[in-house]
Design an enzyme around this catalytic site. Sequence first.
Site, mmCIF file in Angstrom:
data_model
loop_
_atom_site.group_PDB
_atom_site.id
_atom_site.type_symbol
_atom_site.label_atom_id
_atom_site.label_comp_id
_atom_site.label_asym_id
_atom_site.label_seq_id
_atom_site.Cartn_x
_atom_site.Cartn_y
_atom_site.Cartn_z
ATOM 1 N N HIS A 260 -1.376 68.591 29.987
ATOM 2 C CA HIS A 260 -2.079 69.832 29.463
ATOM 3 C C HIS A 260 -2.409 70.815 30.519
ATOM 4 O O HIS A 260 -3.095 71.631 30.738
ATOM 5 C CB HIS A 260 -3.348 69.787 28.880
ATOM 6 C CG HIS A 260 -3.289 68.768 27.711
ATOM 7 N ND1 HIS A 260 -3.086 68.772 26.388
ATOM 8 C CD2 HIS A 260 -3.549 67.289 27.612
ATOM 9 C CE1 HIS A 260 -3.120 67.863 25.610
ATOM 10 N NE2 HIS A 260 -3.220 66.769 26.492
ATOM 11 N N SER B 103 7.347 92.201 48.231
ATOM 12 C CA SER B 103 6.806 93.395 47.253
ATOM 13 C C SER B 103 7.245 94.625 48.019
ATOM 14 O O SER B 103 7.098 94.878 49.340
ATOM 15 C CB SER B 103 5.548 93.259 46.972
ATOM 16 O OG SER B 103 4.797 94.498 46.574
ATOM 17 N N LYS C 194 2.855 89.941 50.017
ATOM 18 C CA LYS C 194 3.512 89.190 49.077
ATOM 19 C C LYS C 194 4.680 88.364 49.463
ATOM 20 O O LYS C 194 5.601 88.985 50.294
ATOM 21 C CB LYS C 194 3.821 90.270 47.809
ATOM 22 C CG LYS C 194 2.671 90.641 46.913
ATOM 23 C CD LYS C 194 1.880 89.429 46.424
ATOM 24 C CE LYS C 194 2.309 88.793 45.268
ATOM 25 N NZ LYS C 194 2.864 89.764 44.056
ATOM 26 N N GLU D 82 11.847 81.993 39.822
ATOM 27 C CA GLU D 82 11.767 82.754 38.411
ATOM 28 C C GLU D 82 13.039 83.002 37.712
ATOM 29 O O GLU D 82 13.133 83.163 36.703
ATOM 30 C CB GLU D 82 10.728 84.129 38.857
ATOM 31 C CG GLU D 82 9.683 83.931 39.002
ATOM 32 C CD GLU D 82 8.745 85.020 39.594
ATOM 33 O OE1 GLU D 82 7.468 85.339 39.345
ATOM 34 O OE2 GLU D 82 9.138 85.667 40.433
#
Length: 468
Positions: free
Chosen positions: A164, A285, A291, A298
Amino acid sequence: MKKKINKKSKNFWRGRFIESPSETMVRINSSISFDKILYEKDIIASKAHATMLCNQNIITKEELKKVLNGLTKIEKEIKQNKMQFNDELEDIHTHVEARLIELIGALGKKLHTARSRNDQVATDTKIWLREQNKIIDKYLENLQLSLIEKAETNIFTYMPGFTHLQVAQPITLAHHLLAYVNMFGRDRDNNKSLIERHNYSPLGSAALAGTSFNINRDETSNNLGFKSPMSNSIDAVSDRDFILDSLNLCCSISIHLSRLSEEIILWSSPGFDFINLPDTFSTGSSIMPQKKNPDAAELIRGKSGRVIGNYVTLFNIMKALPLAYSKDMQEDKEPLFDSIQTTKDTINVMSEMIKEIKFNTDKMLKMCNKGHINATDVADALVAELGVPFRDAHMITGKLVAKADKKKIQIHELNIKDFKKVDKRINNKIVDKITLKASVKNRDSYGGTNPENIRKEIIFSKEKWCND
Ligand code: ARG
C-alpha cells in the site's frame, strides 16, 4: 466530382469499374504510407511464391529468373528511397507488383497466379512480426542483464519493502530488482510461445477458398521459415490472433516497465531520495532552475497508455468481423507498428537508465528506521520464543506499536521495561534480536529476501535468462 475510371491507372481491379474512386476514398483506402515497412517481407514472400510456381511447372525457369531479378531490383530501389509511392496503388503489395510489371513487362502479371493480397498481407505481416518478436526478446534480455548487474552489487543494501506504499518489512534492493527480472522473464516466455503458436503459413490460401492451381504450400511454408501451412484457408486469411497476441505481449511489457518507472519517479523525489537520476535521462524546467525531472520514466509510464490503447483498438476492430477478409483488417497495422516500435524504444531506454542510476543506499537505510518496520519480527519472535499463537502475538505487537508511537520512537527503540509493561513474558533475548540485519537474514524461506537466497537467485537468473 465523379471521374471516369482512368484506363491507364495501374490499379489492378479497375476492370469492372466505370468511375474512379473519389479523392477521399483514395485517401482512406491507402495504406502505403505505413505498410511500406513490410516491403522486404513482401519481396521475400513473392520470391518464395514464384519459386514454387516454377517448381510446380506453372511458370518456366526462364520466367522465374526474370521475376526474381525484377524483385531484387525493386528491393534495392525501395531501400535507396527510389520508389515513388502513390496512394492510388493502395499498399505495398500492389506497388511491388506494379513495379515488377513495369520492369519485366507482361510476365510480371503472372506472379499473382494462385495468390491474393489476402494471403499475401497475412504472410508478410507474420514474417515481419516474427522478426520483431525476436528483437524484443533480445532487448528484454539486455534489460534483465542491467537489472541483474545492479542486483549483484546490492545484495546487502537494505531498503523498506512497501505494501500500500506504506513501509512494510525490510528487504534488499537486489531482491526488489530481481522481481522485475522475473516479470520480464514471463514476458519472454510468453513471447517465445506466441512465436511458436503462430508460426504457420497463410500463403497459398489465396482469397479465402484456396486455389485450383496445383501449388505446393509446404514448399513456400518451409522456404519462409514456417512450421507448416495453416490448415484452413478461410482461417488463414482472416486470422489476426497473431497480432492480437503480440499487442497483448506489448501491453504486459509496458505495464511492467510502467510500474518500474513509477518507482523510479517516486524514488527520485525528495520524499524518498533513494536514487540520483542520470542527467542523460532527465530534463530541466524552463522556469525553475533547480529542477531535474524524471522525464524518461514518465514517458515510459505514459506510453504504456498508448500501447494499451492499440491493443483495445484492434480487439474492437476484430470483434464482429464475419469471415473471411474484410478491409477493416487493414486497420491492424498502425496499432501494431506503433506498439512494436514503442515497446522496443521503452525497453531500451529503461535498460540504459537502470545502468546509470545511482542508488543512495544511506537514504534507503534511513527510511528503514520509519514505520515500525520490524513489527512483524517482534510478533514472529513472540511466536518462536514464547510459543504465543500468532494472532495473540499480533495483538501484543500492535500494543507495542501504539506505545512507541506515543513516545514518538520506533518499536525497536522501546526499552525492556516498555516491552514488559505490555507483556511480562518478553525478555532481552527477544528484544536483542530485533534488528534490521536479522530481519532480512531470517526471511530465508524459498523466494524470500535473505541474502544467501538472493545470491543463489542471481546465479539462477543469469543462467536462465542471459546465457546466449
Ligand atoms: N492493404 C490490405 C491490408 O492491409 C491488403 C489486403 C487487401 N485485400 C483486399 N481484398 N482488398 O489488409
